[in-house]
Design a protein around this motif. Structure first.
Motif, PDB file in Angstrom:
ATOM      1  N   LYS B 236       0.257 -12.133  -0.048  1.00 10.80           N
ATOM      2  CA  LYS B 236       0.205 -10.314  -0.372  1.00 10.80           C
ATOM      3  C   LYS B 236      -0.091 -10.510  -1.907  1.00 10.80           C
ATOM      4  N   ILE B 237      -0.633  -9.263  -2.381  1.00 12.00           N
ATOM      5  CA  ILE B 237      -0.830  -9.082  -3.769  1.00 12.00           C
ATOM      6  C   ILE B 237       0.535  -8.479  -4.181  1.00 12.00           C
ATOM      7  N   LYS B 238       0.683  -8.465  -5.566  1.00  8.43           N
ATOM      8  CA  LYS B 238       1.898  -7.964  -6.341  1.00  8.43           C
ATOM      9  C   LYS B 238       1.438  -6.471  -6.927  1.00  8.43           C
ATOM     10  N   VAL B 239       2.208  -5.669  -6.862  1.00 12.34           N
ATOM     11  CA  VAL B 239       1.885  -4.247  -7.260  1.00 12.34           C
ATOM     12  C   VAL B 239       3.115  -3.678  -7.989  1.00 12.34           C
ATOM     13  N   VAL B 240       2.988  -2.967  -8.985  1.00 18.33           N
ATOM     14  CA  VAL B 240       4.024  -1.928  -9.546  1.00 18.33           C
ATOM     15  C   VAL B 240       3.462  -0.538  -9.063  1.00 18.33           C
ATOM     16  N   ILE B 241       4.827   0.079  -8.647  1.00 18.86           N
ATOM     17  CA  ILE B 241       4.815   1.432  -8.044  1.00 18.86           C
ATOM     18  C   ILE B 241       5.007   2.381  -9.203  1.00 18.86           C
ATOM     19  N   SER B 242       4.212   3.454  -9.458  1.00 17.05           N
ATOM     20  CA  SER B 242       4.687   4.304 -10.478  1.00 17.05           C
ATOM     21  C   SER B 242       4.293   5.909 -10.115  1.00 17.05           C
ATOM     22  N   GLU B 247      11.373  13.256  -6.127  1.00 13.72           N
ATOM     23  CA  GLU B 247      11.269  13.374  -4.592  1.00 13.72           C
ATOM     24  C   GLU B 247      10.687  12.132  -4.110  1.00 13.72           C
ATOM     25  N   GLN B 248      11.478  11.519  -3.177  1.00 16.64           N
ATOM     26  CA  GLN B 248      11.377  10.070  -2.745  1.00 16.64           C
ATOM     27  C   GLN B 248      10.480  10.026  -1.392  1.00 16.64           C
ATOM     28  N   PRO B 249       9.611   9.270  -1.460  1.00 23.41           N
ATOM     29  CA  PRO B 249       8.670   8.954  -0.305  1.00 23.41           C
ATOM     30  C   PRO B 249       9.787   8.503   0.876  1.00 23.41           C
ATOM     31  N   ALA B 250       9.317   8.840   2.120  1.00 26.39           N
ATOM     32  CA  ALA B 250       9.702   8.437   3.449  1.00 26.39           C
ATOM     33  C   ALA B 250      10.273   6.796   3.289  1.00 26.39           C
ATOM     34  N   ILE B 251      11.239   6.443   3.949  1.00 28.19           N
ATOM     35  CA  ILE B 251      11.398   4.777   3.951  1.00 28.19           C
ATOM     36  C   ILE B 251      10.236   4.314   4.691  1.00 28.19           C
ATOM     37  N   GLY B 252       9.744   4.973   5.604  1.00 30.24           N
ATOM     38  CA  GLY B 252       8.304   4.342   6.316  1.00 30.24           C
ATOM     39  C   GLY B 252       7.304   4.200   5.368  1.00 30.24           C
ATOM     40  N   LEU B 253       7.269   4.733   4.339  1.00 32.90           N
ATOM     41  CA  LEU B 253       6.163   4.695   3.477  1.00 32.90           C
ATOM     42  C   LEU B 253       6.316   3.497   2.470  1.00 32.90           C
ATOM     43  N   ILE B 254       7.681   3.339   2.102  1.00 31.08           N
ATOM     44  CA  ILE B 254       7.804   2.320   1.166  1.00 31.08           C
ATOM     45  C   ILE B 254       7.771   0.961   1.997  1.00 31.08           C
ATOM     46  N   ARG B 255       7.936   1.248   3.352  1.00 37.26           N
ATOM     47  CA  ARG B 255       7.784  -0.304   3.989  1.00 37.26           C
ATOM     48  C   ARG B 255       6.255  -0.318   4.377  1.00 37.26           C
ATOM     49  N   ALA B 256       5.326   0.718   4.497  1.00 38.90           N
ATOM     50  CA  ALA B 256       4.327   0.704   5.030  1.00 38.90           C
ATOM     51  C   ALA B 256       3.297  -0.193   3.936  1.00 38.90           C
ATOM     52  N   ILE B 257       3.657   0.179   2.597  1.00 38.38           N
ATOM     53  CA  ILE B 257       2.957  -0.229   1.517  1.00 38.38           C
ATOM     54  C   ILE B 257       3.203  -1.873   1.541  1.00 38.38           C
ATOM     55  N   GLU B 258       4.423  -2.378   1.601  1.00 38.30           N
ATOM     56  CA  GLU B 258       4.435  -3.847   1.822  1.00 38.30           C
ATOM     57  C   GLU B 258       3.637  -4.432   3.084  1.00 38.30           C
ATOM     58  N   GLU B 259       3.965  -3.576   4.016  1.00 36.98           N
ATOM     59  CA  GLU B 259       3.238  -4.161   5.391  1.00 36.98           C
ATOM     60  C   GLU B 259       1.824  -4.313   5.093  1.00 36.98           C
ATOM     61  N   ALA B 260       1.344  -3.564   4.344  1.00 34.96           N
ATOM     62  CA  ALA B 260      -0.129  -3.140   4.243  1.00 34.96           C
ATOM     63  C   ALA B 260      -0.621  -4.342   3.306  1.00 34.96           C
ATOM     64  N   GLY B 261       0.069  -5.184   2.944  1.00 33.33           N
ATOM     65  CA  GLY B 261      -0.316  -6.360   2.023  1.00 33.33           C
ATOM     66  C   GLY B 261       0.043  -6.316   0.619  1.00 33.33           C
ATOM     67  N   CYS B 262       1.175  -5.674   0.118  1.00 36.76           N
ATOM     68  CA  CYS B 262       1.449  -5.732  -1.287  1.00 36.76           C
ATOM     69  C   CYS B 262       2.955  -5.809  -1.449  1.00 36.76           C
ATOM     70  N   TYR B 263       3.208  -6.977  -2.267  1.00 35.46           N
ATOM     71  CA  TYR B 263       4.683  -7.023  -2.767  1.00 35.46           C
ATOM     72  C   TYR B 263       4.893  -6.120  -3.841  1.00 35.46           C
ATOM     73  N   VAL B 264       5.756  -5.349  -3.588  1.00 35.77           N
ATOM     74  CA  VAL B 264       6.228  -4.466  -4.786  1.00 35.77           C
ATOM     75  C   VAL B 264       7.220  -4.976  -5.828  1.00 35.77           C
ATOM     76  N   VAL B 265       6.694  -5.471  -6.889  1.00 37.61           N
ATOM     77  CA  VAL B 265       7.552  -6.170  -7.810  1.00 37.61           C
ATOM     78  C   VAL B 265       8.131  -5.386  -8.839  1.00 37.61           C
ATOM     79  N   ASP B 266       7.893  -4.084  -8.983  1.00 39.66           N
ATOM     80  CA  ASP B 266       8.536  -3.212  -9.803  1.00 39.66           C
ATOM     81  C   ASP B 266       8.351  -1.856  -9.272  1.00 39.66           C
TER      82      ASP B 266
END
Ligand code: SF4
Ligand code: SF4
Lengths: 428, 395
Positions: B236-242, B247-266
């Motif tokens: 997976k690539i590493k990404v930062v979310i900004s 307002e928080q994204p639904a937990i499903g979206l937080i999960r989906a980003i990682e499932e789609a190939g991105c490690y969220v490192v910050d």
């Protein structure tokens, strides 16, 4: 002198002032003048004048661009450049205008800013706006003055002290450095004398809507009346003269029992008296106004004419406490009032000016005004049992002005007002 | 709670407990306890803790609360969180809260504080005006006065007075909390497979609704678990979310980003818990001043903080560099002014700096992410195919 001629004199005075300013701006370099961009709410005109700076108001440029049908293109330009569809359209219009060469409303180029005076009053977007402009004008000095919010409907000594300290430790030294002019408190005091006088006159002017028929429209015409006091002329003898003249013209209208002047002449019959909350739409300003005057509706008070200062409740600039008074001025602008204060101010307007109804024009891209408007409306409806109306538009983005929608809504609203009037008559 | 799975499960329950049951229980354990709700982004929780209060974050109802009344308060073109906050309050989910704090982050939150005042919700409503002047003797003093107002409100209810000792103690507890959270992010920087971002999110968010002492215990355990090799690395690539700080994204979206190939490192999902970088002085004679100095000098970049003397685009670029991330995902709540108004500043700068990014908008109540998942997947694939030089940040 005929009515027409009297009317023209105040308009001529205003035109002369505005044209003079834009001419000076176009020749700022030749005149050796520094340029200060700033905002209408919390505009520190007196301080800007103390340092001989020329003011530019990006909001005014944006609304003028909209009235000249140029805003759509500017907004498109900004949106091509990562600006969201959903943020304040004033910002996008301004950024788009800059990208297209910064040609102002009079067709002359607006000079680059030496100072971006970020009077952070009543609107969060102001901060983002000048953060954005700073990236475009790296040589400009951004001077921030943070205005505390009237969260408890009060201007406390601590809040005033915080602002005065900012003036003393940051704003004034930085203005001195850029302008090369030493701060002269006596000069500021003299300017403030004129401000106070202009504020007395404008309060009297907006108070004339107590008459029946109201001699003026305090929203659609009101936006012209607030021009000089909000765009840099507060604190000048010219502004005082303008307001005196305007007041006399209005007195003349009252004597003759005349209603407000509209773009199509004098309004013949005053059927409904309304208070409006929220800024107007600028892209279709005339059409928007026409819906009202065609129905015989006159606006007797509006919150929008208070964005650059609330004078109704007696507050005036006080030349004997110059920095304190500037602080209070900023804190006392309409969008810096908390929601209960806004409700009570609007309630007072409805009562004092015997309004038949209350209308909210909710602006899609302005959270400072719009967030909370529905709750305010309900509160006012419950408290005063006054018929309330709600329409939606935008400031300068023509995509969000739906003429038929607004017209339909307003027509139903006026029908409701008419029925109510009939019922009241029957009961009486 | 002896294994990681159990801890995570418990945090998951806490993080999304819309009845804030732990706070209720805590309040009932002893007389005169005060529960204070605060809205995003940041509030110095130390001051509430020091006078016997429990700070509880209110992040709205997410995708777990149906909005019926809230829509009558807000037009369609205003973000979602204020209507879900209103809904939670009107449905008495926060009936045990004594007061509410609205930090000055945008006009929506500001005006929401006015609605609370108008409707007399809670025993106190405080709009917390964070200074935009960063001179300690100007903005710093103002911030101390603002914190003192909150202390006064709580003291009036609890009777508990603020002392230097108590506030220093609270600061030290929150220092520990911040250190442990940073430890988790540091581990994830190198070994992001050890704990998913979804789990990190649950663990940190749980800490916003329970006493800090309990959260520190949880974090200690989590840190011990992830200090050892667990899980398996994935390609997976590493990404930062900004941009997702309020307002928080639904937990499903937080999960989906990682499932789609991105490690969220910050990320800035729970920015409030990480706003202050490093420790705050906990051995001072004037701890309120220490807290205000920390805000002025040690704050993370934020869309609600005036940034002219410390531009945010370079600060985010430095995080990208430090975390060795491959790119940035700008995630903004729909109609979120602070986040969206910053977008051109970031994106224009990143175009110049050669930092790769994508941007999308979400709403807390939407849990369909097919399009976003595809967009993130394409982003990850395109980065995997590139073989660029490592990025450097030049101001
Ligand atoms: S958001 Fe509203 S108050 Fe703020 S700049 Fe835009 S129009 Fe003006
Ligand atoms: S989501 Fe954005 S606009 Fe909405 S309340 Fe939060 S910060 Fe404000």
């Amino acid at each position: 002198m005929s009515q027409e001629a009297i009317k023209e004199r105040s308009m001529i005075l205003q035109k002369e002032m505005v044209e003079g300013l834009f001419n000076d701006l176009a020749n700022a370099k030749e005149l050796g003048k520094k340029v200060c961009y700033t905002f209408v709410p919390g505009n520190l005109s007196e301080l800007i004048r103390t340092f001989d700076l020329l003011p530019v108001y990006p909001e005014i440029n944006a609304l003028q661009s909209a009235m000249r049908k140029k805003s759509a293109g500017y907004i498109k330009e900004a949106e091509k450049n990562a600006h969201s569809e959903d943020v304040c359209t004033y910002v996008k219009c301004d950024v788009g205008m800059l990208m297209k060469g910064n040609i102002g409303p009079t067709g002359q180029k607006i000079p680059e800013p030496d100072i971006l005076l970020l009077s952070y009053t009543g609107c969060f977007t102001f901060m983002k706006w000048f953060e954005t402009l700073k990236r475009e004008y790296p040589n400009a000095k951004v001077i921030m003055i943070h205005t505390p919010y009237q969260e408890n409907a009060k201007m406390t000594p601590q809040m005033i002290e915080y602002m005065v300290k900012q003036f003393k430790e940051e704003v004034i030294p930085q203005m001195e450095a850029v302008s090369g002019i030493k701060y002269d408190e006596n000069k500021l005091k003299k300017i403030l004398e004129y401000s106070k006088e202009a504020e007395d006159w404008i309060t009297k002017i907006f108070d004339t809507t107590k008459h029946r028929p109201s001699p003026i429209d305090a929203y659609f015409a009101g936006v012209y009346y607030i021009g000089p006091i909000n765009i840099g002329f507060r604190g000048t003898p010219e502004a005082v003269e303008y307001y005196k003249e305007l007041y006399n013209e209005i007195q003349e209208r009252i004597k003759l029992g005349l209603g407000p002047i509209t773009p199509e002449g004098e309004m013949k019959e005053e059927k409904y008296r309304l208070v409006v909350e929220g800024p107007p739409n600028w892209t279709n300003f005339r059409e928007f106004w026409k819906i009202f005057y065609d129905m015989g509706a006159v606006i007797v008070a509006s919150s929008y004419t208070k964005v650059g200062g609330v004078y109704d409740l007696g507050w005036r600039h006080d030349p004997s406490r110059p920095l304190e008074t500037l602080s209070e001025y900023c804190m006392n602008c309409y969008t810096n009032l908390n929601i209960p204060q806004r409700i009570s101010l609007l309630t007072k307007c409805i009562e004092d000016y015997q309004a038949d109804g209350y209308i909210t024009n909710s602006i899609k891209s302005c959270n400072s005004f719009s967030a909370g408007q529905l709750a305010m409306m309900r509160e006012i409806e419950d408290k005063l049992e006054v018929p309330v109306g709600f329409i939606e538009s935008d400031l300068v983005d023509p995509r969000y002005f739906s003429y038929s929608n607004i017209k339909n809504r307003l027509e139903s609203y006026f029908q409701m007002l008419a029925q109510r009037k009939t019922m009241e008559k029957t009961e009486a | 709670m002896n294994n990681l799975a159990e801890i995570i499960a418990a945090c998951k329950d806490l993080a999304f407990d819309l009845d804030f049951k732990r706070a209720k229980q805590w309040k009932e354990e002893k007389a005169n306890r005060v529960v204070v709700g605060y809205l995003p982004i940041y509030f110095p929780r130390e001051v509430i803790h020091a006078v016997g209060g429990l700070p509880v974050a209110i992040f709205g109802g997410g995708d777990r609360k149906q909005i019926i009344k809230g829509d009558a308060y807000y037009q369609s073109y205003i973000c979602h969180i204020p209507r879900s906050v209103i809904e939670l309050v009107l449905d008495k989910h926060t009936a045990h809260f004594d007061g509410y704090i609205f930090p000055s982050i945008c006009d929506v939150i500001r005006n929401l504080s006015g609605i609370f005042k108008q409707q007399n919700i809670g025993k106190f409503v405080k709009y917390m005006d964070f200074p935009q002047n960063f001179l300690p003797q100007v903005g710093g003093v103002f911030l101390q006065q603002e914190m003192q107002h909150v202390v006064d409100y709580i003291t009036e209810i609890s009777g508990e007075k603020l002392t230097t000792e108590k506030l220093n103690h609270s600061i030290s507890l929150y220092n520990t909390n911040r250190r442990l959270i940073e430890f988790i992010y540091d581990i994830r920087e190198k070994y992001p497979w050890r704990l998913s971002i979804e789990d990190v999110y649950h663990i940190i968010r749980a800490g916003t609704v329970i006493p800090v002492e309990e959260h520190n215990e949880i974090l200690e355990k989590v840190c011990a678990f992830i200090d050892q090799e667990i899980g398996k690395p994935q390609d997976k690539i590493k990404v930062v979310i900004s941009g997702a700080f309020c307002e928080q994204p639904a937990i499903g979206l937080i999960r989906a980003i990682e499932e789609a190939g991105c490690y969220v490192v910050d990320d800035d999902y729970q920015l409030g818990s990480r706003m202050i970088i490093g420790d705050i002085d906990d051995k001072t004679d004037n701890p309120l001043e220490a807290l205000s100095n920390a805000y002025i000098k040690q704050s993370q970049y934020s869309s609600s903080i005036y940034d002219i003397s410390n531009p945010k685009e370079y600060r985010l670029a430095k995080i990208v560099e430090k975390r060795k991330a491959d790119g940035v995902i700008f995630a903004s709540a729909s109609f979120c002014d602070p986040s969206l108004l910053d977008a051109p500043i970031f994106q224009n700068a990143f175009d110049r700096m050669g930092i790769r990014y994508i941007a999308f908008q979400y709403s807390e109540n939407i849990n369909q992410f097919k399009v976003i998942k595809e967009q993130v997947g394409a982003f990850s694939d395109s980065i995997k195919l590139w073989e660029d030089e490592p990025m450097t940040v030049n101001d």
